[in-house]
Design a protein around this motif. Structure first.
Motif, PDB file in Angstrom:
ATOM      1  N   THR A 248      31.049  40.279  41.359  1.00  0.00           N
ATOM      2  CA  THR A 248      32.309  40.050  40.654  1.00  0.00           C
ATOM      3  C   THR A 248      32.329  40.841  39.358  1.00  0.00           C
ATOM      4  OG1 THR A 248      32.541  37.819  41.567  1.00  0.00           O
ATOM      5  CG2 THR A 248      33.818  38.341  39.599  1.00  0.00           C
ATOM      6  N   SER A 250      34.202  41.585  35.751  1.00  0.00           N
ATOM      7  CA  SER A 250      35.102  41.018  34.748  1.00  0.00           C
ATOM      8  C   SER A 250      35.561  42.165  33.854  1.00  0.00           C
ATOM      9  CB  SER A 250      34.387  39.941  33.920  1.00  0.00           C
ATOM     10  OG  SER A 250      35.261  39.396  32.955  1.00  0.00           O
ATOM     11  N   GLN A 265      48.254  44.509  41.986  1.00  0.00           N
ATOM     12  CA  GLN A 265      47.262  43.771  42.767  1.00  0.00           C
ATOM     13  C   GLN A 265      46.130  44.720  43.124  1.00  0.00           C
ATOM     14  OE1 GLN A 265      47.580  42.540  47.047  1.00  0.00           O
ATOM     15  NE2 GLN A 265      47.519  40.464  46.192  1.00  0.00           N
ATOM     16  N   LYS A 269      42.041  38.689  46.025  1.00  0.00           N
ATOM     17  CA  LYS A 269      41.366  37.542  45.413  1.00  0.00           C
ATOM     18  C   LYS A 269      41.134  37.736  43.914  1.00  0.00           C
ATOM     19  CE  LYS A 269      39.056  35.936  49.621  1.00  0.00           C
ATOM     20  NZ  LYS A 269      37.766  35.573  50.239  1.00  0.00           N
ATOM     21  N   GLN A 270      41.875  38.619  43.302  1.00  0.00           N
ATOM     22  CA  GLN A 270      41.703  38.838  41.868  1.00  0.00           C
ATOM     23  C   GLN A 270      42.187  37.624  41.068  1.00  0.00           C
ATOM     24  OE1 GLN A 270      44.264  42.264  41.418  1.00  0.00           O
ATOM     25  NE2 GLN A 270      45.955  41.034  40.628  1.00  0.00           N
ATOM     26  N   GLU A 271      41.626  37.462  39.879  1.00  0.00           N
ATOM     27  CA  GLU A 271      42.042  36.401  38.961  1.00  0.00           C
ATOM     28  C   GLU A 271      42.470  37.047  37.650  1.00  0.00           C
ATOM     29  OE1 GLU A 271      38.771  33.749  38.518  1.00  0.00           O
ATOM     30  OE2 GLU A 271      38.592  33.323  40.661  1.00  0.00           O
ATOM     31  N   GLN A 273      43.975  36.549  33.630  1.00  0.00           N
ATOM     32  CA  GLN A 273      44.100  35.636  32.490  1.00  0.00           C
ATOM     33  C   GLN A 273      44.647  36.406  31.292  1.00  0.00           C
ATOM     34  OE1 GLN A 273      40.371  34.152  30.999  1.00  0.00           O
ATOM     35  NE2 GLN A 273      41.340  32.743  29.555  1.00  0.00           N
ATOM     36  N   ARG A 283      39.307  39.409  36.903  1.00  0.00           N
ATOM     37  CA  ARG A 283      38.060  39.216  37.639  1.00  0.00           C
ATOM     38  C   ARG A 283      38.336  39.508  39.100  1.00  0.00           C
ATOM     39  NH1 ARG A 283      33.892  36.255  35.704  1.00  0.00           N
ATOM     40  NH2 ARG A 283      33.621  35.179  37.697  1.00  0.00           N
TER      41      ARG A 283
END
Length: 328
Positions: A248, A250, A265, A269-271, A273, A283
């Motif tokens: 992963t 960051s 995108q 499954k990216q996150e 914030q 992430r």
């Protein structure tokens, strides 16, 4: 009820009842006399539906003679109708397909569909060809695939047959013979890839079709691998490069870059914030860092790798090398 639904309803009513009066059609469709007349005219002149008025039955029916006789009064209208806006969208998609299909393989087979769409618009509507002139799909760094190779691969994929490939591996600068079972065609960043089971390495592999030197369909059936397995192994990490060791990353983007990155995108499954200062933390999973590093290079000082440390080190080295080469 929109026009497409009305067409289906007219077809269903005539097929089930044999003959339907004009008044009954108006009542069932809840439309005006003028609208129903336009619908019937469109079905007959544009969709080639053999709808005729029968004076004896005082209703509309399908003309059995139009199908060559035989007394069969049933008729199955074509399965799809489109509104003007839908046709415009489809013509735009045709332009996109033309761009993806450098050799014209797909476009050649879709030409009859395109001509039908043009006819459905008619002379009273916006000229379809004028629309085609005003839609431009730009594809920089396109890596075209020879038509003969694309057709062989696509045919084997649909027929579920194995393929013999002569494949050029760029990283090794070598050519090899492979027997593969085709599983999925993928178009990614202006390049076609074949996801397949490689019988030599006994595992899932991704092949760039522009690196195929020769391809031939075999008689043996292809090995079946579930799409769930293919997706889990080949789509788990970022980009087109695959691997089993998923890590992963960051990444911290500045507020300036965040305006664009927030709408992108990079991975399903990216996150994301958003921080108080407007910067953006992303992430995402990755297996091979080759493509990820190339994309991070585009953002330069607007991105910082928070973790893992080895990815941060590699990016710093590449940026220093690039700066050194520029200064020379």
């Amino acid at each position: 009820m929109d026009r497409t639904e009305r067409f289906y309803k007219i077809e269903l009513l005539i097929r089930t009842r044999g003959a339907v009066s004009f008044a009954d059609l108006m009542a069932e469709l809840e439309v005006s006399r003028a609208t129903l007349k336009r619908d019937l005219d469109y079905l007959r002149t544009r969709m080639d539906a053999p709808i005729v008025y029968d004076r004896e039955l005082n209703g509309y029916r399908f003309d059995a003679a139009a199908r060559g006789g035989g007394g069969d009064t049933s008729h199955e209208l074509p399965g799809v109708w489109f509104s003007e806006r839908e046709i415009h969208a489809l013509l735009t998609m045709h332009q996109l397909i033309g761009g993806l299909d450098g050799g014209g393989t797909l476009g050649r087979h879709l030409q009859p569909v395109l001509e039908k769409l043009h006819g459905m618009l008619g002379t009273a509507e916006v000229d379809a060809r004028e629309l085609m002139k005003r839609v431009r799909i730009l594809q920089p760094a396109l890596r075209p695939v020879p038509v003969r190779h694309f057709e062989v691969v696509a045919s084997a994929l649909l027929r579920r047959k194995r393929i013999t490939l002569t494949y050029w591996t760029r990283s090794k600068q070598s050519e090899s013979e492979r027997i593969v079972s085709p599983l999925r065609l993928v178009h990614y960043r202006n390049t076609w890839y074949l996801d397949a089971w490689c019988h030599a390495s006994d595992g899932l592999r991704r092949f760039a079709l522009d690196a195929v030197r020769a391809a031939e369909v075999m008689t043996q059936k292809a090995k079946e691998v579930s799409m769930k397995t293919v997706e889990a192994e080949l789509d788990a990490g970022y980009g087109v490069y695959t691997g089993r060791d998923i890590r992963t990353a960051s990444l911290l983007f500045t507020a300036a870059a965040a305006q664009w990155v927030a709408s992108e995108q990079w991975h399903p499954k990216q996150e994301l914030q958003t921080l108080v200062d407007g910067s953006l933390r992303m992430r995402l999973p990755y297996a091979d860092d080759t493509e990820l590093l190339m994309d991070l290079m585009r953002h330069g000082a607007d991105v910082r790798v928070e973790s893992p440390a080895d990815l941060r080190r590699k990016l710093a080295e590449r940026l220093r090398t690039a700066l050194s080469a520029y200064e020379r």
